[in-house]
Scaffold this motif. Structure first.
Motif, PDB file in Angstrom:
ATOM      1  N   LEU A 197       0.832  -1.199   0.000  1.00  0.00           N
ATOM      2  CA  LEU A 197       0.000   0.000   0.000  1.00  0.00           C
ATOM      3  C   LEU A 197       0.873   1.258   0.000  1.00  0.00           C
ATOM      4  O   LEU A 197       0.606   2.222  -0.733  1.00  0.00           O
ATOM      5  CB  LEU A 197      -0.923  -0.021   1.216  1.00  0.00           C
ATOM      6  CG  LEU A 197      -2.138   0.905   1.187  1.00  0.00           C
ATOM      7  CD1 LEU A 197      -3.064   0.535   0.045  1.00  0.00           C
ATOM      8  CD2 LEU A 197      -2.882   0.847   2.512  1.00  0.00           C
ATOM      9  N   ALA A 198       1.934   1.252   0.796  1.00  0.00           N
ATOM     10  CA  ALA A 198       2.846   2.402   0.829  1.00  0.00           C
ATOM     11  C   ALA A 198       3.570   2.576  -0.507  1.00  0.00           C
ATOM     12  O   ALA A 198       3.769   3.701  -0.987  1.00  0.00           O
ATOM     13  CB  ALA A 198       3.859   2.215   1.957  1.00  0.00           C
ATOM     14  N   GLU A 199       3.948   1.478  -1.123  1.00  0.00           N
ATOM     15  CA  GLU A 199       4.625   1.559  -2.425  1.00  0.00           C
ATOM     16  C   GLU A 199       3.676   2.088  -3.500  1.00  0.00           C
ATOM     17  O   GLU A 199       4.077   2.874  -4.367  1.00  0.00           O
ATOM     18  CB  GLU A 199       5.149   0.179  -2.806  1.00  0.00           C
ATOM     19  CG  GLU A 199       6.065   0.207  -4.026  1.00  0.00           C
ATOM     20  CD  GLU A 199       6.724  -1.133  -4.272  1.00  0.00           C
ATOM     21  OE1 GLU A 199       7.306  -1.299  -5.362  1.00  0.00           O
ATOM     22  OE2 GLU A 199       6.658  -2.004  -3.388  1.00  0.00           O
ATOM     23  N   ALA A 200       2.410   1.667  -3.446  1.00  0.00           N
ATOM     24  CA  ALA A 200       1.419   2.187  -4.399  1.00  0.00           C
ATOM     25  C   ALA A 200       1.227   3.684  -4.213  1.00  0.00           C
ATOM     26  O   ALA A 200       1.084   4.442  -5.189  1.00  0.00           O
ATOM     27  CB  ALA A 200       0.089   1.451  -4.223  1.00  0.00           C
ATOM     28  N   ASP A 201       1.231   4.144  -2.961  1.00  0.00           N
ATOM     29  CA  ASP A 201       1.115   5.580  -2.684  1.00  0.00           C
ATOM     30  C   ASP A 201       2.306   6.340  -3.266  1.00  0.00           C
ATOM     31  O   ASP A 201       2.152   7.411  -3.869  1.00  0.00           O
ATOM     32  CB  ASP A 201       1.018   5.800  -1.177  1.00  0.00           C
ATOM     33  CG  ASP A 201       0.873   7.266  -0.830  1.00  0.00           C
ATOM     34  OD1 ASP A 201      -0.085   7.901  -1.302  1.00  0.00           O
ATOM     35  OD2 ASP A 201       1.722   7.787  -0.083  1.00  0.00           O
ATOM     36  N   TYR A 202       3.507   5.794  -3.090  1.00  0.00           N
ATOM     37  CA  TYR A 202       4.703   6.439  -3.644  1.00  0.00           C
ATOM     38  C   TYR A 202       4.637   6.509  -5.177  1.00  0.00           C
ATOM     39  O   TYR A 202       4.944   7.544  -5.782  1.00  0.00           O
ATOM     40  CB  TYR A 202       5.943   5.665  -3.206  1.00  0.00           C
ATOM     41  CG  TYR A 202       7.206   6.107  -3.897  1.00  0.00           C
ATOM     42  CD1 TYR A 202       7.831   7.298  -3.553  1.00  0.00           C
ATOM     43  CD2 TYR A 202       7.771   5.339  -4.924  1.00  0.00           C
ATOM     44  CE1 TYR A 202       8.994   7.709  -4.198  1.00  0.00           C
ATOM     45  CE2 TYR A 202       8.923   5.746  -5.572  1.00  0.00           C
ATOM     46  CZ  TYR A 202       9.533   6.932  -5.206  1.00  0.00           C
ATOM     47  OH  TYR A 202      10.660   7.349  -5.858  1.00  0.00           O
ATOM     48  N   LEU A 203       4.225   5.409  -5.820  1.00  0.00           N
ATOM     49  CA  LEU A 203       4.146   5.382  -7.283  1.00  0.00           C
ATOM     50  C   LEU A 203       3.087   6.369  -7.792  1.00  0.00           C
ATOM     51  O   LEU A 203       3.280   7.017  -8.829  1.00  0.00           O
ATOM     52  CB  LEU A 203       3.829   3.965  -7.763  1.00  0.00           C
ATOM     53  CG  LEU A 203       4.926   2.912  -7.533  1.00  0.00           C
ATOM     54  CD1 LEU A 203       4.411   1.520  -7.896  1.00  0.00           C
ATOM     55  CD2 LEU A 203       6.165   3.249  -8.347  1.00  0.00           C
TER      56      LEU A 203
END
Length: 347
Positions: A110-116
């Motif tokens: 979820l955090a990686e999706a937010d960063y992307l």
């Protein structure tokens, strides 16, 4: 008789004394009146000075009051900002604690999706790179899909909508346009200039000698004119003559055309279609006016400009990516839930 004379003298003396006395009194009264007027004027001046001093003192008091209120307001605002920052710091610490203690195994997706998603927004709104933004959004959607969480279906719908809107944006080959314009800039110095343009000469009909003997005068003038035309010929041209440009003007002409092409290049990067079209149209007009329009290099140069002028470089981008706010709300909601759980456990 002597008594009457002495009485008259006494009367005259008395009258003179009375006149002198009244004049002295009048003089004294006039002098006192002038003195009183001067004193009144001085008093009025003093009163005016006092009034001015009072007004100045009042203005100073009002300014001091205004400054005091402004300082108090600044101190209040600073205190409110400091309290707000402290509150945000406390909330950040709580979220960090929750993130450390209550992190679930798949939260990193979820955090990686937010960063992307945030990186896609920067690519789109700052660099106008639609292709990279689309690929980043697709990668973020893959991370959310890997979570296999039914509660994230609204988030995936927003992602699909943003990806569709990004794919609908027309792609402009900015690098290709810039390379073509740069090549045309380099070609300007090799284009031949046009010669002086003269208007068409009038057609002169030659008079013929008649067979009538009575026209001997006209025939004589015609023969003399034909004889003179063999030595000197006059032709009349009506219209404007465009002279050749001087060497200095040649240089400025070529540099101005290059400058217009450079303006078009800058307009490509800023995606300003109006400036782009005007710059190319102006360069094309100058080339057609001052270069040799019969030369193949000039013809190809103008054809290339005409083709480039038809390219639409204006692009309408999405106003925002709805996924960013929805994803941020999902992350905040999960962290808030975890913080509440930790507080309840501590109690």
């Amino acid at each position: 008789m002597s008594e009457q004379k002495s009485g008259r003298k006494l009367s005259i003396v008395a009258i003179v004394i009375a006149v002198l006395f009244s004049g002295g009194v009048t003089y004294q009264m006039q002098k006192q009146n002038d003195t009183h007027k001067e004193q009144i004027a001085q008093l009025q001046t003093q009163i005016s000075s006092v009034n001015q001093a009072n007004q100045a003192l009042k203005a100073e008091l009002e300014q001091a009051q205004s400054d005091t209120l402004a300082q108090a307001k600044q101190l209040t605002n600073a205190a409110e900002v400091a309290l707000g920052q402290q509150q945000k710091s406390i909330e950040s610490l709580q979220l960090a604690i929750a993130d450390v203690k209550g992190r679930r195994p798949n939260d990193w997706l979820l955090a990686e999706a937010d960063y992307l998603t945030k990186l896609a927004g920067r690519k789109l709104f700052l660099e106008r790179d639609v292709v990279s933004a689309t690929r980043l959004m697709e990668s973020a959607d893959q991370r959310i899909s890997a979570l296999n969480d039914p509660s994230l279906v609204p988030l995936r719908k927003a992602m699909a909508k943003d990806i569709t809107s990004l794919k609908a944006v027309p792609l402009v080959d900015r690098d290709g346009l810039v390379l073509k314009l740069t090549a045309l800039q380099q070609q300007v110095d090799q284009l031949p200039l046009a010669n002086a343009i003269l208007p068409e000469a009038e057609v002169v009909e030659r008079a013929a000698v008649s067979q009538n003997i009575n026209d001997w005068k006209d025939n004589l003038m015609t023969s003399l004119k034909d004889f003179g035309d063999n030595f000197i010929t006059f032709r009349t041209r009506d219209g404007n003559v465009i002279p050749l440009l001087s060497p200095e003007q040649h240089f400025y002409l070529r540099e101005n055309i290059k400058a217009k092409l450079e303006t078009a290049i800058k307009a490509v990067y800023t995606e300003n279609g109006e400036i782009y079209g005007v710059a190319i149209s102006t360069a094309n007009d100058w080339a057609g006016t001052f270069f040799d329009s019969d030369d193949n290099r000039v013809i190809e140069f103008q054809n290339a400009l005409e083709s480039l002028s038809k390219t639409d470089i204006s692009v309408e981008y999405p106003v925002k990516l709805n996924t960013q706010q929805i994803l941020a709300d999902v992350i905040n909601e999960r962290l808030r839930r975890e913080v509440t759980t930790l507080i309840m456990e501590d109690k």
